[in-house]
Design a protein around this motif. Structure first.
Motif, PDB file in Angstrom:
ATOM      1  N   MET A   1       0.815  -1.192   0.000  1.00 28.39           N
ATOM      2  CA  MET A   1       0.000   0.000   0.000  1.00 28.39           C
ATOM      3  C   MET A   1       0.861   1.259   0.000  1.00 28.39           C
ATOM      4  SD  MET A   1      -3.040  -0.799  -0.373  1.00 28.39           S
ATOM      5  CE  MET A   1      -3.858  -2.326  -0.477  1.00 28.39           C
ATOM      6  N   PHE A   2       2.043   1.175   0.607  1.00 26.38           N
ATOM      7  CA  PHE A   2       2.947   2.320   0.599  1.00 26.38           C
ATOM      8  C   PHE A   2       3.300   2.712  -0.827  1.00 26.38           C
ATOM      9  CE2 PHE A   2       7.370   3.694   0.129  1.00 26.38           C
ATOM     10  CZ  PHE A   2       7.327   4.904   0.808  1.00 26.38           C
ATOM     11  N   HIS A   3       3.660   1.731  -1.636  1.00 26.36           N
ATOM     12  CA  HIS A   3       4.073   2.019  -3.011  1.00 26.36           C
ATOM     13  C   HIS A   3       2.896   2.532  -3.839  1.00 26.36           C
ATOM     14  CE1 HIS A   3       8.060   0.512  -2.258  1.00 26.36           C
ATOM     15  NE2 HIS A   3       7.535  -0.589  -1.749  1.00 26.36           N
ATOM     16  N   LEU A   4       1.702   2.015  -3.599  1.00 29.49           N
ATOM     17  CA  LEU A   4       0.512   2.538  -4.274  1.00 29.49           C
ATOM     18  C   LEU A   4       0.286   3.990  -3.884  1.00 29.49           C
ATOM     19  CD1 LEU A   4      -2.043   2.381  -5.975  1.00 29.49           C
ATOM     20  CD2 LEU A   4      -3.200   1.385  -3.989  1.00 29.49           C
ATOM     21  N   ALA A   5       0.420   4.294  -2.608  1.00 29.55           N
ATOM     22  CA  ALA A   5       0.248   5.675  -2.152  1.00 29.55           C
ATOM     23  C   ALA A   5       1.259   6.598  -2.827  1.00 29.55           C
ATOM     24  CB  ALA A   5       0.384   5.753  -0.634  1.00 29.55           C
ATOM     25  N   GLN A   6       2.475   6.133  -2.989  1.00 22.95           N
ATOM     26  CA  GLN A   6       3.500   6.945  -3.655  1.00 22.95           C
ATOM     27  C   GLN A   6       3.133   7.207  -5.109  1.00 22.95           C
ATOM     28  OE1 GLN A   6       6.249   8.422  -2.224  1.00 22.95           O
ATOM     29  NE2 GLN A   6       5.234   7.763  -0.359  1.00 22.95           N
ATOM     30  N   ILE A   7       2.641   6.186  -5.801  1.00 21.07           N
ATOM     31  CA  ILE A   7       2.222   6.360  -7.192  1.00 21.07           C
ATOM     32  C   ILE A   7       1.088   7.364  -7.280  1.00 21.07           C
ATOM     33  CG2 ILE A   7       1.053   5.210  -9.127  1.00 21.07           C
ATOM     34  CD1 ILE A   7       2.756   2.721  -8.499  1.00 21.07           C
ATOM     35  N   LEU A   8       0.110   7.238  -6.402  1.00 19.72           N
ATOM     36  CA  LEU A   8      -1.026   8.165  -6.424  1.00 19.72           C
ATOM     37  C   LEU A   8      -0.592   9.593  -6.116  1.00 19.72           C
ATOM     38  CD1 LEU A   8      -3.732   5.949  -4.709  1.00 19.72           C
ATOM     39  CD2 LEU A   8      -3.522   6.497  -7.145  1.00 19.72           C
ATOM     40  N   LEU A   9       0.304   9.753  -5.168  1.00 24.29           N
ATOM     41  CA  LEU A   9       0.794  11.098  -4.854  1.00 24.29           C
ATOM     42  C   LEU A   9       1.588  11.690  -6.012  1.00 24.29           C
ATOM     43  CD1 LEU A   9       1.873  10.641  -1.128  1.00 24.29           C
ATOM     44  CD2 LEU A   9       0.059  12.124  -1.989  1.00 24.29           C
ATOM     45  N   LEU A  10       2.415  10.887  -6.632  1.00 18.54           N
ATOM     46  CA  LEU A  10       3.231  11.377  -7.752  1.00 18.54           C
ATOM     47  C   LEU A  10       2.379  11.767  -8.956  1.00 18.54           C
ATOM     48  CD1 LEU A  10       6.198   8.873  -7.540  1.00 18.54           C
ATOM     49  CD2 LEU A  10       6.362  11.351  -7.253  1.00 18.54           C
ATOM     50  N   THR A  11       1.272  11.082  -9.148  1.00 16.42           N
ATOM     51  CA  THR A  11       0.451  11.374 -10.323  1.00 16.42           C
ATOM     52  C   THR A  11      -0.598  12.438 -10.071  1.00 16.42           C
ATOM     53  OG1 THR A  11      -1.029   9.534  -9.787  1.00 16.42           O
ATOM     54  CG2 THR A  11       0.767   9.094 -11.343  1.00 16.42           C
ATOM     55  N   THR A  12      -0.851  12.781  -8.820  1.00 13.11           N
ATOM     56  CA  THR A  12      -1.909  13.755  -8.533  1.00 13.11           C
ATOM     57  C   THR A  12      -1.444  14.986  -7.776  1.00 13.11           C
ATOM     58  OG1 THR A  12      -2.498  12.635  -6.473  1.00 13.11           O
ATOM     59  CG2 THR A  12      -3.687  11.974  -8.472  1.00 13.11           C
ATOM     60  N   ASN A  13      -0.189  15.079  -7.430  1.00 15.25           N
ATOM     61  CA  ASN A  13       0.300  16.207  -6.638  1.00 15.25           C
ATOM     62  C   ASN A  13       0.400  17.460  -7.496  1.00 15.25           C
ATOM     63  OD1 ASN A  13       1.504  17.985  -4.930  1.00 15.25           O
ATOM     64  ND2 ASN A  13       3.241  16.673  -4.421  1.00 15.25           N
ATOM     65  N   PRO A  14      -0.464  18.438  -7.282  1.00 11.85           N
ATOM     66  CA  PRO A  14      -0.435  19.646  -8.105  1.00 11.85           C
ATOM     67  C   PRO A  14       0.725  20.575  -7.780  1.00 11.85           C
ATOM     68  CG  PRO A  14      -2.082  19.863  -6.396  1.00 11.85           C
ATOM     69  CD  PRO A  14      -1.524  18.464  -6.300  1.00 11.85           C
ATOM     70  N   LEU A  15       1.440  20.333  -6.701  1.00  9.92           N
ATOM     71  CA  LEU A  15       2.529  21.216  -6.314  1.00  9.92           C
ATOM     72  C   LEU A  15       3.837  20.902  -7.026  1.00  9.92           C
ATOM     73  CD1 LEU A  15       1.831  21.359  -2.481  1.00  9.92           C
ATOM     74  CD2 LEU A  15       1.128  22.972  -4.252  1.00  9.92           C
ATOM     75  N   GLN A  16       3.890  19.808  -7.735  1.00  8.80           N
ATOM     76  CA  GLN A  16       5.115  19.428  -8.434  1.00  8.80           C
ATOM     77  C   GLN A  16       5.350  20.338  -9.629  1.00  8.80           C
ATOM     78  OE1 GLN A  16       6.864  16.057  -8.489  1.00  8.80           O
ATOM     79  NE2 GLN A  16       5.988  15.301  -6.618  1.00  8.80           N
TER      80      GLN A  16
END
Length: 101
Positions: free
Chosen positions: A1-16
């Motif tokens: 679940m950690f790695h899934l959370a990282q993928i979701l954050l990387l693909t949806t983080n508008p601050l990047q």
């Protein structure tokens, strides 16, 4: 679940900062890393309850892959979950194949 959370954050983080090529390459590298980790965990054949809960992470990992061998391995893992455990997961493999085509 950690790695899934990282993928979701990387693909949806508008601050990047996605305007620079370097930022894009860094995000892409991180996505592939986490996707491979998800598949590696699934390939280690953990307990059935862990494998059942890996259907969604495997789906999102598959969305990150560009190489055919990684894609085929992801589909195989999803098919194995359904064939060995009886948990519906082949529909996710078909969803991935539709995305990739």
């Amino acid at each position: 679940m950690f790695h899934l959370a990282q993928i979701l954050l990387l693909t949806t983080n508008p601050l990047q900062d996605t305007n620079s090529l370097l930022a894009f390459r860094t995000i892409e590298t991180q996505l592939i890393y986490h996707a491979r980790q998800i598949c590696g965990i699934a390939q280690s054949r953990p307990d059935g309850s862990c494998r059942v809960n890996s259907v969604q992470p495997l789906y999102y990992a598959g969305c990150c892959f560009n190489r055919d061998d990684e894609r085929k391995a992801t589909v195989k893992l999803l098919e194995d979950i359904e064939n060995e455990l009886g948990w519906a997961s082949i529909y996710r493999a078909r969803d991935l194949e539709a995305i990739w085509s």
